[in-house]
Design a protein around this motif. Sequence first.
Motif, PDB file in Angstrom:
ATOM      1  N   GLY A   1       8.031  -8.905 -17.898  1.00  0.00           N
ATOM      2  CA  GLY A   1       7.210  -9.011 -19.100  1.00  0.00           C
ATOM      3  C   GLY A   1       5.727  -9.188 -18.797  1.00  0.00           C
ATOM      4  O   GLY A   1       4.910  -9.272 -19.708  1.00  0.00           O
ATOM      5  N   HIS A   2       5.371  -9.236 -17.509  1.00  0.00           N
ATOM      6  CA  HIS A   2       3.954  -9.353 -17.137  1.00  0.00           C
ATOM      7  C   HIS A   2       3.255  -8.044 -17.482  1.00  0.00           C
ATOM      8  O   HIS A   2       3.794  -6.962 -17.263  1.00  0.00           O
ATOM      9  N   ASP A   3       2.043  -8.147 -18.014  1.00  0.00           N
ATOM     10  CA  ASP A   3       1.386  -6.922 -18.492  1.00  0.00           C
ATOM     11  C   ASP A   3      -0.033  -6.716 -17.978  1.00  0.00           C
ATOM     12  O   ASP A   3      -0.733  -5.804 -18.412  1.00  0.00           O
ATOM     13  N   LEU A   4      -0.472  -7.512 -17.012  1.00  0.00           N
ATOM     14  CA  LEU A   4      -1.825  -7.346 -16.492  1.00  0.00           C
ATOM     15  C   LEU A   4      -1.764  -7.192 -14.973  1.00  0.00           C
ATOM     16  O   LEU A   4      -1.202  -8.046 -14.272  1.00  0.00           O
ATOM     17  N   PHE A   5      -2.350  -6.101 -14.481  1.00  0.00           N
ATOM     18  CA  PHE A   5      -2.308  -5.777 -13.063  1.00  0.00           C
ATOM     19  C   PHE A   5      -3.707  -5.416 -12.575  1.00  0.00           C
ATOM     20  O   PHE A   5      -4.516  -4.873 -13.327  1.00  0.00           O
ATOM     21  N   ARG A   6      -3.954  -5.712 -11.322  1.00  0.00           N
ATOM     22  CA  ARG A   6      -5.185  -5.278 -10.653  1.00  0.00           C
ATOM     23  C   ARG A   6      -4.801  -4.094  -9.774  1.00  0.00           C
ATOM     24  O   ARG A   6      -3.877  -4.182  -8.975  1.00  0.00           O
ATOM     25  N   ARG A   7      -5.498  -2.975  -9.960  1.00  0.00           N
ATOM     26  CA  ARG A   7      -5.219  -1.786  -9.153  1.00  0.00           C
ATOM     27  C   ARG A   7      -6.332  -1.611  -8.131  1.00  0.00           C
ATOM     28  O   ARG A   7      -7.501  -1.780  -8.437  1.00  0.00           O
ATOM     29  N   VAL A   8      -5.943  -1.254  -6.911  1.00  0.00           N
ATOM     30  CA  VAL A   8      -6.898  -1.079  -5.823  1.00  0.00           C
ATOM     31  C   VAL A   8      -6.693   0.303  -5.215  1.00  0.00           C
ATOM     32  O   VAL A   8      -5.570   0.664  -4.861  1.00  0.00           O
ATOM     33  N   PHE A   9      -7.786   1.048  -5.122  1.00  0.00           N
ATOM     34  CA  PHE A   9      -7.791   2.365  -4.498  1.00  0.00           C
ATOM     35  C   PHE A   9      -8.709   2.264  -3.285  1.00  0.00           C
ATOM     36  O   PHE A   9      -9.882   1.923  -3.427  1.00  0.00           O
TER      37      PHE A   9
ATOM     38  N   ALA B   1       0.841  -1.199   0.000  1.00  0.00           N
ATOM     39  CA  ALA B   1       0.000   0.000   0.000  1.00  0.00           C
ATOM     40  C   ALA B   1       0.875   1.248   0.000  1.00  0.00           C
ATOM     41  O   ALA B   1       1.876   1.314   0.710  1.00  0.00           O
ATOM     42  N   HIS B   2       0.485   2.221  -0.826  1.00  0.00           N
ATOM     43  CA  HIS B   2       1.211   3.492  -0.927  1.00  0.00           C
ATOM     44  C   HIS B   2       0.235   4.646  -0.763  1.00  0.00           C
ATOM     45  O   HIS B   2      -0.935   4.549  -1.130  1.00  0.00           O
ATOM     46  N   ASP B   3       0.743   5.766  -0.242  1.00  0.00           N
ATOM     47  CA  ASP B   3      -0.082   6.965  -0.100  1.00  0.00           C
ATOM     48  C   ASP B   3      -0.257   7.696  -1.420  1.00  0.00           C
ATOM     49  O   ASP B   3      -1.192   8.461  -1.590  1.00  0.00           O
ATOM     50  N   GLY B   4       0.655   7.472  -2.359  1.00  0.00           N
ATOM     51  CA  GLY B   4       0.580   8.144  -3.650  1.00  0.00           C
ATOM     52  C   GLY B   4       0.326   7.163  -4.786  1.00  0.00           C
ATOM     53  O   GLY B   4       0.896   6.070  -4.820  1.00  0.00           O
ATOM     54  N   GLN B   5      -0.525   7.560  -5.721  1.00  0.00           N
ATOM     55  CA  GLN B   5      -0.854   6.703  -6.850  1.00  0.00           C
ATOM     56  C   GLN B   5       0.374   6.416  -7.703  1.00  0.00           C
ATOM     57  O   GLN B   5       0.553   5.308  -8.203  1.00  0.00           O
ATOM     58  N   ALA B   6       1.245   7.410  -7.859  1.00  0.00           N
ATOM     59  CA  ALA B   6       2.432   7.241  -8.701  1.00  0.00           C
ATOM     60  C   ALA B   6       3.333   6.122  -8.191  1.00  0.00           C
ATOM     61  O   ALA B   6       3.948   5.406  -8.986  1.00  0.00           O
ATOM     62  N   ASP B   7       3.415   5.946  -6.876  1.00  0.00           N
ATOM     63  CA  ASP B   7       4.279   4.898  -6.312  1.00  0.00           C
ATOM     64  C   ASP B   7       3.806   3.502  -6.726  1.00  0.00           C
ATOM     65  O   ASP B   7       4.611   2.647  -7.103  1.00  0.00           O
ATOM     66  N   ALA B   8       2.501   3.263  -6.667  1.00  0.00           N
ATOM     67  CA  ALA B   8       1.964   1.960  -7.068  1.00  0.00           C
ATOM     68  C   ALA B   8       2.116   1.754  -8.573  1.00  0.00           C
ATOM     69  O   ALA B   8       2.453   0.660  -9.038  1.00  0.00           O
ATOM     70  N   GLN B   9       1.898   2.809  -9.357  1.00  0.00           N
ATOM     71  CA  GLN B   9       2.056   2.703 -10.806  1.00  0.00           C
ATOM     72  C   GLN B   9       3.517   2.455 -11.179  1.00  0.00           C
ATOM     73  O   GLN B   9       3.809   1.641 -12.063  1.00  0.00           O
ATOM     74  N   ASP B  10       4.435   3.152 -10.519  1.00  0.00           N
ATOM     75  CA  ASP B  10       5.859   2.936 -10.796  1.00  0.00           C
ATOM     76  C   ASP B  10       6.265   1.503 -10.498  1.00  0.00           C
ATOM     77  O   ASP B  10       7.043   0.898 -11.236  1.00  0.00           O
ATOM     78  N   TRP B  11       5.730   0.946  -9.409  1.00  0.00           N
ATOM     79  CA  TRP B  11       6.033  -0.445  -9.088  1.00  0.00           C
ATOM     80  C   TRP B  11       5.569  -1.353 -10.225  1.00  0.00           C
ATOM     81  O   TRP B  11       6.301  -2.249 -10.659  1.00  0.00           O
ATOM     82  N   ALA B  12       4.343  -1.137 -10.717  1.00  0.00           N
ATOM     83  CA  ALA B  12       3.804  -1.977 -11.795  1.00  0.00           C
ATOM     84  C   ALA B  12       4.657  -1.852 -13.059  1.00  0.00           C
ATOM     85  O   ALA B  12       4.943  -2.851 -13.737  1.00  0.00           O
ATOM     86  N   LEU B  13       5.084  -0.643 -13.372  1.00  0.00           N
ATOM     87  CA  LEU B  13       5.924  -0.440 -14.557  1.00  0.00           C
ATOM     88  C   LEU B  13       7.270  -1.140 -14.407  1.00  0.00           C
ATOM     89  O   LEU B  13       7.761  -1.779 -15.351  1.00  0.00           O
ATOM     90  N   ARG B  14       7.881  -1.035 -13.233  1.00  0.00           N
ATOM     91  CA  ARG B  14       9.159  -1.730 -13.000  1.00  0.00           C
ATOM     92  C   ARG B  14       8.982  -3.241 -13.079  1.00  0.00           C
ATOM     93  O   ARG B  14       9.789  -3.955 -13.687  1.00  0.00           O
ATOM     94  N   HIS B  15       7.914  -3.752 -12.459  1.00  0.00           N
ATOM     95  CA  HIS B  15       7.656  -5.193 -12.473  1.00  0.00           C
ATOM     96  C   HIS B  15       7.435  -5.678 -13.902  1.00  0.00           C
ATOM     97  O   HIS B  15       7.977  -6.714 -14.302  1.00  0.00           O
ATOM     98  N   ALA B  16       6.667  -4.924 -14.683  1.00  0.00           N
ATOM     99  CA  ALA B  16       6.428  -5.305 -16.078  1.00  0.00           C
ATOM    100  C   ALA B  16       7.729  -5.308 -16.867  1.00  0.00           C
ATOM    101  O   ALA B  16       7.965  -6.206 -17.689  1.00  0.00           O
ATOM    102  N   GLY B  17       8.584  -4.322 -16.614  1.00  0.00           N
ATOM    103  CA  GLY B  17       9.866  -4.266 -17.315  1.00  0.00           C
ATOM    104  C   GLY B  17      10.771  -5.442 -16.984  1.00  0.00           C
ATOM    105  O   GLY B  17      11.475  -5.962 -17.847  1.00  0.00           O
TER     106      GLY B  17
END
Length: 94
Positions: free
Chosen positions: A57-65, A38-54
């Motif tokens: 190669g995984h390209d499908l994520f579930r986002r929770v707000f 869990a992160h206080d900022g949306q960008a932190d969770a998105q950055d994690w997903a982008l790094r993980h995908a890089g």
Amino acid sequence: MTRAVLRYVPHTIRHAAEGGVTYEAFCVAEGCGAESDAHDGQADAQDWALRHAGRTGHDLFRRVFTDHARVTREGQAPTRGDGDKTTQRTGSGL
């Protein structure tokens, strides 16, 4: 015999800003199960997903707000915070 008397009382639900909002991302690629925490900022969770995908190669994520909400009975003043989103529902109360 004891009887309960129920009445329907309108209630309002509002976002409780003091509770904050958290953002999370979960990789849903088969067999992975990685998550951002869990992160206080949306960008932190998105950055994690982008790094993980890089990296994987995984390209499908579930986002929770997640936010917090305060419910008040009609005619009762909200206790703290104004809230910015309001939905009115009728629920039972005693």
